[in-house]
Design a protein around this motif. Structure first.
Motif: not given
Length: 186
Positions: A108-131
């Motif tokens: 992923i070339e754009e930093p903003g799109l990388r951050r979107q992917a990371l925020r999505g990953a965070k939103a889809l894991v439960k508290p205490g979980g791991e990415v």
């Protein structure tokens, strides 16, 4: 509600670069991602794992099923929208124990799109979980460029993504291990 991060995730993963043609099949080699066989990781029996950008192969899903782990794979470029949406809807309601992001940030070339992917990953894991994020470092030169197959390669070292991952998960939540960045979700 939860729709925000997931909607951004869909967009972020689907558009890896403004310059990339995003032709399916170009970055998907159909192998089982190294993370799933890496001894540093525990995959508890009964765990639900979501793999973001994992390509079209179900080989990893079959391997994990043999270990009693349920793996679901989404990939906005390699898999149909109906498949991705069904899985995202499910994990929005009932987040994953572990989310994996294998060799995705580095295409992923754009930093903003990388951050979107990371925020999505965070939103889809439960508290205490791991990415668990695996970086392919390419040449390691730090100079991004298009590849011969028409995709993008950042060529950055794993540690060069650390500040971006920390910006999403927080400083105390992130550690590096080899070519992995591991984020604990509070």
């Amino acid at each position: 509600g939860m729709a925000g991060p997931s909607a951004r995730l869909r967009k972020g993963l689907a558009r890896r670069s403004t310059k990339e043609a995003n032709k399916p099949g170009k970055t998907d080699l159909g192998q089982i991602a190294a993370a799933f066989n890496d001894k540093r990781f525990d995959w508890p029996e009964g765990a639900r794992v979501l793999d973001l950008g994992g390509g079209k192969s179900d080989k990893a899903k079959e391997l994990m099923a043999e270990r009693g782990v349920r793996l679901d794979v989404i990939d906005p470029i390699q898999r149909p929208e109906s498949h991705n949406n069904r899985i995202l809807d499910e994990f929005e309601k009932n987040p994953a124990d572990i989310v994996t992001v294998n060799n995705v940030l580095n295409v992923i070339e754009e930093p903003g799109l990388r951050r979107q992917a990371l925020r999505g990953a965070k939103a889809l894991v439960k508290p205490g979980g791991e990415v668990r994020i695996k970086i392919y470092e390419g040449s390691g030169s730090g100079k991004g460029n298009p590849t011969s197959t028409g995709s993008w390669q950042e060529n950055r070292k794993t540690k060069d993504y650390l500040s971006e991952v920390i910006s999403v998960f927080g400083k105390d939540a992130v550690r590096t291990s080899g070519s992995y960045l591991i984020a604990k979700v509070k």
